[in-house]
Design an enzyme around this catalytic site. Structure first.
Site, PDB file in Angstrom:
ATOM      1  N   ASP A   1       0.864  -1.189   0.000  1.00  0.00           N
ATOM      2  CA  ASP A   1       0.000   0.000   0.000  1.00  0.00           C
ATOM      3  C   ASP A   1       0.901   1.240   0.000  1.00  0.00           C
ATOM      4  O   ASP A   1       2.099   1.145   0.272  1.00  0.00           O
ATOM      5  CB  ASP A   1      -0.922   0.025   1.229  1.00  0.00           C
ATOM      6  CG  ASP A   1      -2.227   0.772   0.990  1.00  0.00           C
ATOM      7  OD1 ASP A   1      -3.283   0.120   0.925  1.00  0.00           O
ATOM      8  OD2 ASP A   1      -2.182   2.013   0.845  1.00  0.00           O
TER       9      ASP A   1
ATOM     10  N   ASP B   1       3.877   2.420  -4.544  1.00  0.00           N
ATOM     11  CA  ASP B   1       2.799   2.674  -5.506  1.00  0.00           C
ATOM     12  C   ASP B   1       2.821   1.572  -6.563  1.00  0.00           C
ATOM     13  O   ASP B   1       3.712   1.543  -7.419  1.00  0.00           O
ATOM     14  CB  ASP B   1       3.045   4.056  -6.141  1.00  0.00           C
ATOM     15  CG  ASP B   1       2.047   4.399  -7.233  1.00  0.00           C
ATOM     16  OD1 ASP B   1       1.219   3.532  -7.609  1.00  0.00           O
ATOM     17  OD2 ASP B   1       2.105   5.534  -7.729  1.00  0.00           O
TER      18      ASP B   1
ATOM     19  N   ASN C   1      -6.095  -5.617  -5.805  1.00  0.00           N
ATOM     20  CA  ASN C   1      -7.208  -4.913  -5.163  1.00  0.00           C
ATOM     21  C   ASN C   1      -7.200  -3.407  -5.405  1.00  0.00           C
ATOM     22  O   ASN C   1      -8.256  -2.768  -5.364  1.00  0.00           O
ATOM     23  CB  ASN C   1      -7.171  -5.207  -3.653  1.00  0.00           C
ATOM     24  CG  ASN C   1      -8.119  -4.337  -2.867  1.00  0.00           C
ATOM     25  OD1 ASN C   1      -9.328  -4.503  -2.948  1.00  0.00           O
ATOM     26  ND2 ASN C   1      -7.573  -3.380  -2.119  1.00  0.00           N
TER      27      ASN C   1
ATOM     28  N   TYR D   1     -14.598   5.110 -14.402  1.00  0.00           N
ATOM     29  CA  TYR D   1     -14.524   3.956 -13.484  1.00  0.00           C
ATOM     30  C   TYR D   1     -15.182   2.728 -14.114  1.00  0.00           C
ATOM     31  O   TYR D   1     -14.630   1.628 -14.082  1.00  0.00           O
ATOM     32  CB  TYR D   1     -15.207   4.326 -12.167  1.00  0.00           C
ATOM     33  CG  TYR D   1     -15.118   3.280 -11.092  1.00  0.00           C
ATOM     34  CD1 TYR D   1     -13.904   2.951 -10.505  1.00  0.00           C
ATOM     35  CD2 TYR D   1     -16.266   2.624 -10.640  1.00  0.00           C
ATOM     36  CE1 TYR D   1     -13.825   1.997  -9.505  1.00  0.00           C
ATOM     37  CE2 TYR D   1     -16.201   1.673  -9.636  1.00  0.00           C
ATOM     38  CZ  TYR D   1     -14.980   1.366  -9.072  1.00  0.00           C
ATOM     39  OH  TYR D   1     -14.901   0.415  -8.067  1.00  0.00           O
TER      40      TYR D   1
ATOM     41  N   LYS E   1     -13.410  -0.847 -14.943  1.00  0.00           N
ATOM     42  CA  LYS E   1     -13.804  -2.115 -14.318  1.00  0.00           C
ATOM     43  C   LYS E   1     -14.271  -3.118 -15.374  1.00  0.00           C
ATOM     44  O   LYS E   1     -14.114  -4.335 -15.172  1.00  0.00           O
ATOM     45  CB  LYS E   1     -14.858  -1.872 -13.242  1.00  0.00           C
ATOM     46  CG  LYS E   1     -14.302  -1.112 -12.030  1.00  0.00           C
ATOM     47  CD  LYS E   1     -13.040  -1.752 -11.456  1.00  0.00           C
ATOM     48  CE  LYS E   1     -12.673  -1.209 -10.087  1.00  0.00           C
ATOM     49  NZ  LYS E   1     -11.412  -1.782  -9.577  1.00  0.00           N
TER      50      LYS E   1
HETATM   51  N1  LIG Z   1     -16.019  -0.138  -1.741  1.00  0.00           N
HETATM   52  C1  LIG Z   1     -16.835  -0.408  -2.725  1.00  0.00           C
HETATM   53  O1  LIG Z   1     -18.046  -0.181  -2.607  1.00  0.00           O
HETATM   54  C2  LIG Z   1     -16.331  -1.053  -3.999  1.00  0.00           C
HETATM   55  C3  LIG Z   1     -17.293  -1.490  -4.917  1.00  0.00           C
HETATM   56  C4  LIG Z   1     -16.843  -2.090  -6.100  1.00  0.00           C
HETATM   57  C5  LIG Z   1     -15.503  -2.260  -6.341  1.00  0.00           C
HETATM   58  N2  LIG Z   1     -14.584  -1.801  -5.438  1.00  0.00           N
HETATM   59  C6  LIG Z   1     -13.164  -2.001  -5.762  1.00  0.00           C
HETATM   60  O2  LIG Z   1     -12.540  -2.704  -4.712  1.00  0.00           O
HETATM   61  C7  LIG Z   1     -11.185  -2.257  -4.566  1.00  0.00           C
HETATM   62  C8  LIG Z   1     -10.957  -1.750  -3.162  1.00  0.00           C
HETATM   63  O3  LIG Z   1     -11.910  -0.719  -2.911  1.00  0.00           O
HETATM   64  P1  LIG Z   1     -11.995   0.037  -1.493  1.00  0.00           P
HETATM   65  O4  LIG Z   1     -13.333   0.646  -1.434  1.00  0.00           O
HETATM   66  O5  LIG Z   1     -11.549  -0.856  -0.397  1.00  0.00           O
HETATM   67  O6  LIG Z   1     -10.908   1.196  -1.747  1.00  0.00           O
HETATM   68  P2  LIG Z   1     -10.208   2.195  -0.694  1.00  0.00           P
HETATM   69  O7  LIG Z   1      -9.984   3.461  -1.439  1.00  0.00           O
HETATM   70  O8  LIG Z   1     -10.982   2.216   0.569  1.00  0.00           O
HETATM   71  O9  LIG Z   1      -8.819   1.488  -0.402  1.00  0.00           O
HETATM   72  C9  LIG Z   1      -7.862   1.371  -1.401  1.00  0.00           C
HETATM   73  C10 LIG Z   1      -6.510   1.103  -0.770  1.00  0.00           C
HETATM   74  O10 LIG Z   1      -5.540   1.132  -1.834  1.00  0.00           O
HETATM   75  C11 LIG Z   1      -4.469   2.001  -1.461  1.00  0.00           C
HETATM   76  N3  LIG Z   1      -3.905   2.571  -2.683  1.00  0.00           N
HETATM   77  C12 LIG Z   1      -4.440   3.532  -3.456  1.00  0.00           C
HETATM   78  N4  LIG Z   1      -3.641   3.787  -4.501  1.00  0.00           N
HETATM   79  C13 LIG Z   1      -2.575   2.953  -4.390  1.00  0.00           C
HETATM   80  C14 LIG Z   1      -1.422   2.730  -5.186  1.00  0.00           C
HETATM   81  N5  LIG Z   1      -1.206   3.429  -6.297  1.00  0.00           N
HETATM   82  N6  LIG Z   1      -0.520   1.786  -4.791  1.00  0.00           N
HETATM   83  C15 LIG Z   1      -0.731   1.073  -3.639  1.00  0.00           C
HETATM   84  N7  LIG Z   1      -1.817   1.251  -2.862  1.00  0.00           N
HETATM   85  C16 LIG Z   1      -2.730   2.175  -3.229  1.00  0.00           C
HETATM   86  C17 LIG Z   1      -5.083   3.030  -0.535  1.00  0.00           C
HETATM   87  O11 LIG Z   1      -4.111   3.652   0.282  1.00  0.00           O
HETATM   88  C18 LIG Z   1      -6.086   2.178   0.231  1.00  0.00           C
HETATM   89  O12 LIG Z   1      -5.507   1.568   1.357  1.00  0.00           O
HETATM   90  C19 LIG Z   1     -10.983  -1.198  -5.645  1.00  0.00           C
HETATM   91  O13 LIG Z   1     -10.450  -1.806  -6.804  1.00  0.00           O
HETATM   92  C20 LIG Z   1     -12.387  -0.709  -5.904  1.00  0.00           C
HETATM   93  O14 LIG Z   1     -12.525  -0.129  -7.173  1.00  0.00           O
HETATM   94  C21 LIG Z   1     -14.979  -1.206  -4.257  1.00  0.00           C
END
Ligand SMILES: NC(=O)c1ccc[n+]([C@@H]2O[C@H](COP(=O)([O-])OP(=O)(O)OC[C@H]3O[C@@H](n4cnc5c(N)ncnc54)[C@H](O)[C@@H]3O)[C@@H](O)[C@H]2O)c1
Length: 254
Positions: free
Chosen positions: A37, A63, A90, A160, A164
């Site tokens: 992360d 990153d 993720n 987005y 996806k």
């Molecule tokens: N939460 C939802 O409702 C939801 C729904 C559908 C899909 N998703 C997908 O699930 C995944 C996780 O979503 P979430 O809601 O937990 O996201 P979030 O934003 O809460 O967490 C993402 C994590 O990734 C880290 N991060 C961001 N950019 C980064 C990078 N360049 N390198 C390394 N780490 C990085 C952030 O610091 C954070 O800890 C994503 O791909 C998102 O698109 C989420």
């Protein structure tokens, strides 16, 4: 024996949200973890939680949309544990705006965040899995791959949704390329999930707008991060050994 006992799992974006929930769930089922992360504090909290569940854990701040850190994350698993069995791509997210207002920088940022890291980590992990003729790759797509109604109505989610859908297409082709090496490649497509980041926005929508997630989701509620983590666990386990090239919706029905 856990369902992923002694497997080595690399999880990107594991400091918060779904990545943190996935890390904990895999740890509870016996996996050792390499967590990546950009958020060092969140990463150490996730690592502590996974260790308390019995996992051996390495962390790497970096990153994953850049080549060096993506390769280093996979390299850490190989150096520390001698293998990588499971990769969870993720990291993802969005900068939303209506299409007629979207700055090109926001489009590019969203594409990079959702697709580039997924490509780079998969490319780095594949040769190790191919060598062992074993691997599970799970990508985070989204219900948005078919359009995300509430975001489209109110905020503009075209970048987005495009990304996806791109994750789904990427996963399908990689599944075909890696099938002969006994590597399963799948995705999960979460609906509206009550994470720290997304949950606040989604819950506000449920109170304030007509086309809200609760209103438009058949099960009538937001999902819990653990419900997504359970689906990832299934795809990461040998219970899913004859499943590849599939996006599993975890979206409260459709
Ligand atoms: N939460 C939802 O409702 C939801 C729904 C559908 C899909 N998703 C997908 O699930 C995944 C996780 O979503 P979430 O809601 O937990 O996201 P979030 O934003 O809460 O967490 C993402 C994590 O990734 C880290 N991060 C961001 N950019 C980064 C990078 N360049 N390198 C390394 N780490 C990085 C952030 O610091 C954070 O800890 C994503 O791909 C998102 O698109 C989420």
């Amino acid at each position: 024996m856990g369902r992923v006992q002694d497997k080595v799992a690399v999880i990107t974006g594991a400091a918060k949200g779904l990545g943190a929930a996935i890390a904990l769930r895999l740890a509870e089922e016996g996996a050792n973890l390499v967590l990546g992360d950009i958020d060092a504090d969140g990463l150490s909290t996730s690592a502590s939680n996974a260790k308390a569940a019995g996992s051996d854990v390495e962390t790497l701040v970096g990153d994953v949309t850049e080549e060096g850190p993506a390769a280093a994350l996979v390299g850490r698993a190989v150096d520390r544990f001698g293998q990588i069995d499971i990769l969870v791509n993720n990291v993802g997210g969005s900068r939303n705006s209506k299409i007629w207002e979207m700055p090109v920088e926001d489009w590019d940022h969203t594409v990079k965040l959702n697709l580039r890291g997924t490509f780079l980590c998969t490319r780095a992990a594949a040769p190790h899995m191919m060598g062992k003729r074993y691997g599970k790759i799970i990508c985070l797509s989204s219900g948005a791959r078919e359009g995300t109604p509430w975001t489209a109505f109110y905020q503009g989610g075209s970048a987005y949704s495009a990304c996806k859908a791109g994750v789904h297409g990427f996963m399908r082709d990689v599944a075909l390329e890696l099938a002969e090496y006994n590597i399963n490649v799948n995705a999960v497509g979460p609906g509206p999930i009550d994470t720290e980041r997304a949950g606040a926005v989604l819950r506000k929508m449920n109170e304030t707008v007509e086309y809200s997630p609760n209103h438009m989701t058949p099960l009538g509620r937001l999902g819990e991060p653990r419900e997504v983590a359970d689906a990832v666990l299934f795809l990461a386990s040998d219970e899913a050994s004859y499943i590849s090239g599939h996006t599993l919706a975890v979206a409260g029905g459709r």
